[in-house]
Design an enzyme around this catalytic site. Structure first.
Site, PDB file in Angstrom:
ATOM      1  N   ASP A  97      16.094   7.882   5.268  1.00 22.53           N
ATOM      2  CA  ASP A  97      14.789   7.910   4.597  1.00 22.53           C
ATOM      3  C   ASP A  97      14.906   7.484   3.135  1.00 22.53           C
ATOM      4  O   ASP A  97      13.926   7.029   2.543  1.00 22.53           O
ATOM      5  CB  ASP A  97      14.193   9.317   4.634  1.00 22.53           C
ATOM      6  N   ASN A 145      -3.759   6.057   5.800  1.00 25.38           N
ATOM      7  CA  ASN A 145      -4.509   6.914   6.734  1.00 25.38           C
ATOM      8  C   ASN A 145      -5.323   6.059   7.713  1.00 25.38           C
ATOM      9  O   ASN A 145      -5.163   4.836   7.778  1.00 25.38           O
ATOM     10  CB  ASN A 145      -5.402   7.888   5.953  1.00 25.38           C
ATOM     11  N   GLN A 163      11.940  15.851  10.779  1.00 24.56           N
ATOM     12  CA  GLN A 163      10.785  15.046  11.210  1.00 24.56           C
ATOM     13  C   GLN A 163       9.554  15.921  11.367  1.00 24.56           C
ATOM     14  O   GLN A 163       8.452  15.548  10.975  1.00 24.56           O
ATOM     15  CB  GLN A 163      11.050  14.341  12.557  1.00 24.56           C
ATOM     16  N   HIS A 176      -3.434 -38.934  21.164  1.00 24.05           N
ATOM     17  CA  HIS A 176      -2.038 -38.500  21.089  1.00 24.05           C
ATOM     18  C   HIS A 176      -1.124 -39.573  21.669  1.00 24.05           C
ATOM     19  O   HIS A 176      -0.113 -39.945  21.069  1.00 24.05           O
ATOM     20  CB  HIS A 176      -1.828 -37.206  21.890  1.00 24.05           C
ATOM     21  N   GLN A 196     -11.048   0.121   0.751  1.00 18.48           N
ATOM     22  CA  GLN A 196     -11.464  -0.730  -0.372  1.00 18.48           C
ATOM     23  C   GLN A 196     -10.256  -1.431  -1.005  1.00 18.48           C
ATOM     24  O   GLN A 196     -10.359  -2.584  -1.436  1.00 18.48           O
ATOM     25  CB  GLN A 196     -12.277   0.058  -1.409  1.00 18.48           C
ATOM     26  N   TYR A 222       0.847  -1.190   0.000  1.00 16.12           N
ATOM     27  CA  TYR A 222       0.000   0.000   0.000  1.00 16.12           C
ATOM     28  C   TYR A 222       0.886   1.246   0.000  1.00 16.12           C
ATOM     29  O   TYR A 222       1.717   1.422   0.882  1.00 16.12           O
ATOM     30  CB  TYR A 222      -0.906   0.020   1.235  1.00 16.12           C
ATOM     31  N   HIS A 242       7.116  16.576   8.540  1.00 13.36           N
ATOM     32  CA  HIS A 242       6.306  15.467   8.019  1.00 13.36           C
ATOM     33  C   HIS A 242       4.825  15.642   8.328  1.00 13.36           C
ATOM     34  O   HIS A 242       3.960  15.302   7.531  1.00 13.36           O
ATOM     35  CB  HIS A 242       6.747  14.136   8.653  1.00 13.36           C
ATOM     36  N   GLU A 285      11.519   5.829  17.075  1.00 12.82           N
ATOM     37  CA  GLU A 285      11.585   5.316  15.702  1.00 12.82           C
ATOM     38  C   GLU A 285      12.979   5.600  15.127  1.00 12.82           C
ATOM     39  O   GLU A 285      13.645   4.719  14.622  1.00 12.82           O
ATOM     40  CB  GLU A 285      10.504   6.008  14.865  1.00 12.82           C
ATOM     41  N   HIS A 286      13.399   6.887  15.186  1.00 16.09           N
ATOM     42  CA  HIS A 286      14.726   7.293  14.718  1.00 16.09           C
ATOM     43  C   HIS A 286      15.510   7.848  15.896  1.00 16.09           C
ATOM     44  O   HIS A 286      15.000   8.696  16.620  1.00 16.09           O
ATOM     45  CB  HIS A 286      14.634   8.420  13.674  1.00 16.09           C
ATOM     46  N   SER A 289       5.520   9.940  12.720  1.00 16.98           N
ATOM     47  CA  SER A 289       6.972   9.796  12.696  1.00 16.98           C
ATOM     48  C   SER A 289       7.612  10.506  13.887  1.00 16.98           C
ATOM     49  O   SER A 289       7.078  11.497  14.388  1.00 16.98           O
ATOM     50  CB  SER A 289       7.494  10.382  11.385  1.00 16.98           C
ATOM     51  N   GLU A 294      -2.173 -35.023  29.942  1.00 18.68           N
ATOM     52  CA  GLU A 294      -3.094 -34.023  29.387  1.00 18.68           C
ATOM     53  C   GLU A 294      -4.417 -34.659  28.955  1.00 18.68           C
ATOM     54  O   GLU A 294      -5.230 -34.006  28.301  1.00 18.68           O
ATOM     55  CB  GLU A 294      -2.409 -33.300  28.206  1.00 18.68           C
TER      56      GLU A 294
END
Lengths: 429, 429
Positions: free
Chosen positions: A361, A214, A259, A420, A191, A130, A262, A327-328, A237, A415
């Site tokens: 990046d 999103n 950052q 088994h 979708q 995506y 963004h 993250e960074h 981010s 058990e």
């Protein structure tokens, strides 16, 4: 910019509040997404086309208008100017080189009883990538998702990218060509996720869906998890820059702003034991916020979620960093490898004064899809391992199984699993 | 038992319908689970205690009654009879040995430009292990979850297991002792998952939750995913047995029944090109269904979800197996390794005539927590890799960064990210 000191009386609480970022699950959104998924499963192509016309105002007349050909991707690539094409090629080559090192192979061993045990590693058959449309439609994201899948040996890579008003960033198509995307559909939203997860007449169902999106995309990925694999639910981010010793304050300020530009909810945090440096960084941030093209976004991010944090010493910084699990992470200092040893949680660690986060990046090589919002505590950068999976291998010899079958028999009886126990017993009696 | 042949006219559809198993998400259940999570976050220990008294009819008076001490675990272990203790120890040792081979180490390399790139691997700080209570409270599950975490180097392993009416399987406690569980709480359901994900006054919040559970547990794990990591949403257990050549039909029948006795919705499928063998297996299944202690469960499973499938040849079988992506696959034949090469999707592959699936449940070494319902298409057995995560490492030299910074500058400009471009530009200009 907001200033904190670990010496502040209420520091712990203020710092914890600063980090808190929870995407509240909106029941109305979830209901919408569930309905979209159900409708796509029932009506296939027709419903995906309808929603794409409606939400993306896409001028497509029929579903086939939503698929691009390999020729169209190649044309976009061929139309690049030399500088951009070379940059894209260098980035792809470096990402490929780094990810090659992540590729895992299977193994087997023979145990002391003469039984063979092992692990087989195989690529996924087909994955969906995506790529967000509009403003955040980045060619770098195409490379970062598709190249690892390609390196893993995934034979079919299906990419989706929404084209609002039918418009697409040609660089995104060029990147898809370069990265070896198999098929590309100009669809997006819940979708697109539903179509990838369950398949339609035209879109083949995939085994895993990766890539950011999103709120609708995130909710749809969560909903189809189990039917297909997903990578992670990405949050805003973040960067955490730690600096000590000689540093160029303007560079550090720009790294933080990279950052902040963004997203208004992106987070930039600076930590240092050096108050003078902290003041200088603050000054440069203010100065550049006056001139940056994305100053409005960056200022909102800096004001709402940014902070300059003064610590007593490096040890305090290490504790804060492990709490944040950024993250960074930049470690702008001498001998950053020594400090990196003590960092338990971070998506990517940029070490030294010549390693700005921005190169990560695009073209350093490692993936830019990284765990956000503290999830580096338990998850990893997107990688080749996300496109491979393992099967256990077990092969007992007629002699070697005896000890194991006896053991399984004893435990299965405990058990109360009689079949088994018997199934094991047959092999040693 | 239901018989199918790939020569049947409607085979494809019938086979697809047989495999279909979808857990319908029940909006009422989801709402209940969301409310439980919200209440546990708000009221902590008190709410967990209240729900445990209510749902599990647990006689606890205060929250501390719900935590067992290491002494209680050790006492359970010391009370085992020799045969059971030795079986449990052998199982733990073998699981440990196999999982040691999965442990991953970090690596770095220096690229042609003189920049250092790599991957750091670290264990999670703290994990939660969910062990079902009541009928399905299996000591083997404790080992299969806790041992890989231990091998990964996770310092704190928090186990939860519901104790209906305050009763616990002592073998489960013994296994927890043997596997090195750090703390153990006798709680379960969505409230246990919520407590592990968000923490309470007494229960520390964990970074990842693994282990199977009922519908409430599965829904709660899905809901807290993102706040913490989770392993997978487990479906009913399945086995697919493929056999050709000389085989003991009774053994094969019992292997199929060993899955069927787990659950009325478990799935046992037998595939062979040998009609005589198919008839013989059918006969043994009928015969043993008359005598098995769990005959009622097994019969429902066999009748509703089981099948004996006649194929033309081995190639057809390979295609069906890859379509099913079975949790457990037995290849009962000569030279099974050759056929295993062509299997792309399976949780675990049991090869040859002396490798019953049951030994994999207990003591072969590989994990028995495996991807179900076709999710072996994209996921792996539970393993050490589930308790480790990676951080990317990037360290550029003053010279080595130049090419990368120039490239990042070009690409960032294409993405209209000016601060990114400048942050990179500073390092090469």
């Amino acid at each position: 910019m907001r200033r904190l000191s670990t010496q502040d009386q209420n520091f712990k609480q203020v710092f914890a509040d600063l980090l808190a970022f929870e995407t509240v699950s909106d029941p109305k959104l979830l209901k919408t997404v569930d309905q979209i998924i159900a409708d796509v499963r029932q009506h296939g192509d027709a419903h995906v086309l309808k929603l794409t016309q409606q939400f993306d105002r896409h001028p497509a007349h029929q579903f086939s208008d939503l698929e691009l050909t390999q020729e169209q991707l190649k044309d976009a690539f061929d139309a690049l100017n030399t500088e951009v094409r070379e940059a894209l090629e260098l980035a792809a080559a470096r990402i490929r080189e780094f990810h090659q090192a992540q590729k895992q192979d299977g193994w087997t061993y023979v145990d002391a009883l003469g039984n063979t045990l092992g692990q087989k590693v195989t690529p996924l058959d087909r994955v969906g990538i995506y790529v967000p449309g509009g403003l955040a439609s980045y060619p770098s994201s195409v490379l970062m998702n598709a190249v690892p899948a390609h390196v893993a040996g995934v034979p079919e890579i299906i990419m989706v990218v929404p084209a609002p008003n039918g418009e697409l960033n040609p660089l995104v198509l060029a990147a898809a060509y370069l990265a070896g995307v198999t098929r590309l559909f100009t669809i997006g939203g819940a979708q697109a996720v539903a179509a990838l997860a369950y398949g339609t007449e035209t879109i083949p169902s995939v085994d895993k869906i990766t890539g950011p999106g999103n709120r609708f995309v995130a909710a749809a990925k969560r909903a189809v998890f189990g039917q297909v694999g997903i990578d992670m639910i990405a949050g805003p981010s973040e960067i955490l820059v730690y600096a000590e010793g000689e540093n160029n304050a303007e560079w550090l300020a720009m790294d933080l702003l990279s950052q902040a530009e963004h997203d208004t909810v992106a987070q930039a945090v600076f930590i240092t034991p050096d108050e003078e440096l902290l003041n200088a960084v603050d000054g440069w941030i203010e100065k550049h916020l006056e001139a940056l093209p994305k100053a409005e976004i960056a200022r909102t991010s800096i004001e709402n979620r940014g902070a300059l944090v003064l610590v007593k010493d490096r040890q305090e910084a290490i504790e804060l960093i492990n709490q944040v699990a950024p993250e960074h992470l930049e470690l702008c200092m001498d001998d950053p490898q020594v400090m990196a040893e003590d960092i338990r949680h971070a998506g990517a660690i940029f070490m030294g004064r010549y390693t700005p986060e921005a190169i990560g990046d695009y073209c350093a090589g490692p993936n830019h899809v990284l765990p956000t919002s503290g999830t580096a505590r338990f998850s990893s950068p997107l990688g080749v391992y996300d496109f491979q999976k393992r099967s256990s291998l077990i092969m007992c010899s007629q002699e070697g199984v005896k000890t194991l079958a006896k053991t399984a028999d004893v435990l299965a009886q405990q058990e109360n699993l009689d079949a088994h126990a018997r199934s094991a017993r047959y092999r040693y009696q």
